[in-house]
Design a protein around this motif. Structure first.
Motif, mmCIF file in Angstrom:
data_model
loop_
_atom_site.group_PDB
_atom_site.id
_atom_site.type_symbol
_atom_site.label_atom_id
_atom_site.label_comp_id
_atom_site.label_asym_id
_atom_site.label_seq_id
_atom_site.Cartn_x
_atom_site.Cartn_y
_atom_site.Cartn_z
ATOM 1 N N GLU A 132 47.348 52.054 48.478
ATOM 2 C CA GLU A 132 47.200 50.614 47.764
ATOM 3 C C GLU A 132 45.949 50.547 47.044
ATOM 4 O O GLU A 132 46.090 50.029 45.817
ATOM 5 N N ILE A 133 44.796 51.235 47.249
ATOM 6 C CA ILE A 133 43.615 51.255 46.687
ATOM 7 C C ILE A 133 43.730 52.004 45.359
ATOM 8 O O ILE A 133 43.394 51.667 44.429
ATOM 9 N N GLU A 134 44.422 53.126 45.581
ATOM 10 C CA GLU A 134 44.721 53.854 44.229
ATOM 11 C C GLU A 134 45.597 53.225 43.221
ATOM 12 O O GLU A 134 45.119 53.304 41.996
ATOM 13 N N SER A 135 46.416 52.489 43.575
ATOM 14 C CA SER A 135 47.571 52.064 42.656
ATOM 15 C C SER A 135 46.678 50.863 42.069
ATOM 16 O O SER A 135 46.844 50.293 40.993
ATOM 17 N N TYR A 136 45.802 50.058 42.917
ATOM 18 C CA TYR A 136 45.101 48.985 42.438
ATOM 19 C C TYR A 136 44.190 49.342 41.300
ATOM 20 O O TYR A 136 43.942 48.828 40.255
ATOM 21 N N ILE A 137 43.306 50.535 41.553
ATOM 22 C CA ILE A 137 42.541 51.102 40.530
ATOM 23 C C ILE A 137 43.206 51.417 39.383
ATOM 24 O O ILE A 137 42.863 51.108 38.118
ATOM 25 N N GLY A 138 44.435 52.146 39.510
ATOM 26 C CA GLY A 138 45.121 52.336 38.363
ATOM 27 C C GLY A 138 45.611 51.369 37.459
ATOM 28 O O GLY A 138 45.806 51.330 36.301
ATOM 29 N N SER A 139 45.819 49.987 38.031
ATOM 30 C CA SER A 139 45.940 48.716 37.250
ATOM 31 C C SER A 139 45.105 48.275 36.483
ATOM 32 O O SER A 139 45.126 47.535 35.388
ATOM 33 N N GLY A 140 43.707 48.707 36.602
ATOM 34 C CA GLY A 140 42.605 48.524 35.707
ATOM 35 C C GLY A 140 42.032 47.136 36.076
ATOM 36 O O GLY A 140 41.004 46.874 35.651
ATOM 37 N N GLU A 141 42.671 46.474 37.009
ATOM 38 C CA GLU A 141 42.304 45.103 37.126
ATOM 39 C C GLU A 141 40.849 44.986 37.802
ATOM 40 O O GLU A 141 39.975 44.156 37.477
ATOM 41 N N PRO A 142 40.414 46.068 38.771
ATOM 42 C CA PRO A 142 39.063 45.782 39.371
ATOM 43 C C PRO A 142 37.777 45.892 38.395
ATOM 44 O O PRO A 142 36.753 45.544 38.957
ATOM 45 N N MET A 143 38.013 46.706 37.346
ATOM 46 C CA MET A 143 36.952 47.068 36.588
ATOM 47 C C MET A 143 35.924 46.202 36.008
ATOM 48 O O MET A 143 34.434 46.431 35.740
ATOM 49 N N ASP A 144 36.210 44.844 35.686
ATOM 50 C CA ASP A 144 35.390 43.892 35.090
ATOM 51 C C ASP A 144 35.077 42.794 36.095
ATOM 52 O O ASP A 144 34.517 41.721 35.706
ATOM 53 N N LYS A 145 35.098 43.258 37.475
ATOM 54 C CA LYS A 145 34.863 41.964 38.498
ATOM 55 C C LYS A 145 34.120 42.527 39.606
ATOM 56 O O LYS A 145 34.161 43.751 40.253
ATOM 57 N N ALA A 146 33.066 41.419 40.109
ATOM 58 C CA ALA A 146 32.327 41.678 41.192
ATOM 59 C C ALA A 146 33.214 42.006 42.300
ATOM 60 O O ALA A 146 34.324 41.516 42.666
ATOM 61 N N GLY A 147 32.772 43.234 43.144
ATOM 62 C CA GLY A 147 33.443 43.674 44.293
ATOM 63 C C GLY A 147 34.783 44.368 43.922
ATOM 64 O O GLY A 147 35.602 44.745 44.856
ATOM 65 N N ALA A 148 35.111 44.474 42.652
ATOM 66 C CA ALA A 148 36.237 45.312 42.331
ATOM 67 C C ALA A 148 37.492 44.560 42.491
ATOM 68 O O ALA A 148 38.551 45.533 42.821
ATOM 69 N N TYR A 149 37.541 43.456 42.799
ATOM 70 C CA TYR A 149 38.977 42.652 42.763
ATOM 71 C C TYR A 149 38.915 41.503 42.118
ATOM 72 O O TYR A 149 37.908 40.831 41.832
ATOM 73 N N GLY A 150 40.163 41.021 42.063
ATOM 74 C CA GLY A 150 40.483 39.544 41.243
ATOM 75 C C GLY A 150 41.338 38.806 42.325
ATOM 76 O O GLY A 150 42.478 39.204 42.414
ATOM 77 N N ILE A 151 40.746 37.792 42.800
ATOM 78 C CA ILE A 151 41.510 37.151 43.438
ATOM 79 C C ILE A 151 42.776 36.274 43.080
ATOM 80 O O ILE A 151 43.855 35.924 43.427
ATOM 81 N N GLN A 152 42.827 36.005 41.780
ATOM 82 C CA GLN A 152 43.541 35.425 40.735
ATOM 83 C C GLN A 152 44.506 36.358 40.113
ATOM 84 O O GLN A 152 45.432 36.088 39.632
ATOM 85 N N GLY A 153 44.406 37.726 40.420
ATOM 86 C CA GLY A 153 45.368 38.630 39.969
ATOM 87 C C GLY A 153 45.939 39.461 41.224
ATOM 88 O O GLY A 153 46.300 38.761 42.350
ATOM 89 N N LYS A 154 46.315 40.679 41.185
ATOM 90 C CA LYS A 154 47.005 41.565 42.044
ATOM 91 C C LYS A 154 46.066 41.609 43.536
ATOM 92 O O LYS A 154 46.458 41.631 44.610
ATOM 93 N N GLY A 155 44.788 41.392 43.204
ATOM 94 C CA GLY A 155 43.854 41.186 44.419
ATOM 95 C C GLY A 155 44.211 40.160 45.280
ATOM 96 O O GLY A 155 43.763 40.338 46.540
#
Ligand code: TTP
Length: 188
Positions: A132-155
């Motif tokens: 799950e971590i690998e596919s989330y990183i692959g989505s690019g979503e974590p990169m501009d967010k504190a803590g590397a996740y977005g609650i408003q997105g796939k996070g």
């Protein structure tokens, strides 16, 4: 109301203000963030928010200026935006199955005053499998967010529950900002 200038390049902050009908103009800030040298995370986000607001570019005299800074705090350690994928992976591994805080510092420059406050939300994270971590990183979503996740997105998939403001986690506690604006303008 005098014009409100949002000193932020975060797409989330302008979206949140727009969502609740707070008219504003987005400007940049010449402030350089420095996440080091602070003992207290709350003092840090408040200082950063104030720095961003004070260094807003192209704001006419007499305007209201808003700056904000969001961090994730886990076991007294600050997680900002990851610099690369391996840092994002490390952050997500640490957040997995744990409870952390999201703290946003907000600074409002209004009528010659500097109003600085913070908002804190507790976020309960599910346990994440390595795939799950690998596919989330692959989505690019974590990169501009504190803590590397977005609650408003796939996070959103990793969040079991929160205690406190949802918009605070996304980057700006709009209900809190609205209250402070009303207070400062004598509207409520
Ligand atoms: C935890 C979390 C953070 N974030 C974002 C909000 C912020 O944009 C970002 C934290 O970085 P910040 O440094 O607070 O803000 P920024 O660099 O995006 O914008 P600016 O300094 O120009 O104002 O993380 C989410 O979008 N969703 C989340 O769930």
């Amino acid at each position: 109301m005098a014009g409100l200038y949002l000193a932020s390049q975060s797409p989330r902050r302008t979206e949140l203000l727009t969502q609740v009908g707070i008219d504003h103009i987005v400007v940049s800030s010449a402030y350089e963030e420095a996440n080091k040298g602070y003992d207290n995370p709350i003092e840090m986000v408040k200082e950063q928010a104030l720095g961003k607001a004070r260094a807003a570019v192209g704001v006419p005299e007499g305007s209201i200026v808003l700056g904000a800074d969001t961090i994730v705090v886990l076991d007294n350690q600050v997680l900002g935006k990851p610099h690369d994928e391996s840092e994002a992976r490390h952050m997500l591994e640490r957040l997995s199955g744990q409870v952390h805080s999201v703290i946003t510092g907000v600074a409002l420059l209004i009528k010659g005053q500097e109003i600085v406050f913070h908002n804190e939300t507790k976020v309960y994270f599910k346990k994440l499998a390595p795939f799950e971590i690998e596919s989330y990183i692959g989505s690019g979503e974590p990169m501009d967010k504190a803590g590397a996740y977005g609650i408003q997105g796939k996070g959103a998939l990793w969040v079991e529950k929160i205690e406190g403001s949802y918009t605070n986690v996304v980057g700006l506690p709009v209900e809190h900002v609205y209250d402070e604006l009303c207070k400062a303008l004598g509207a409520k």
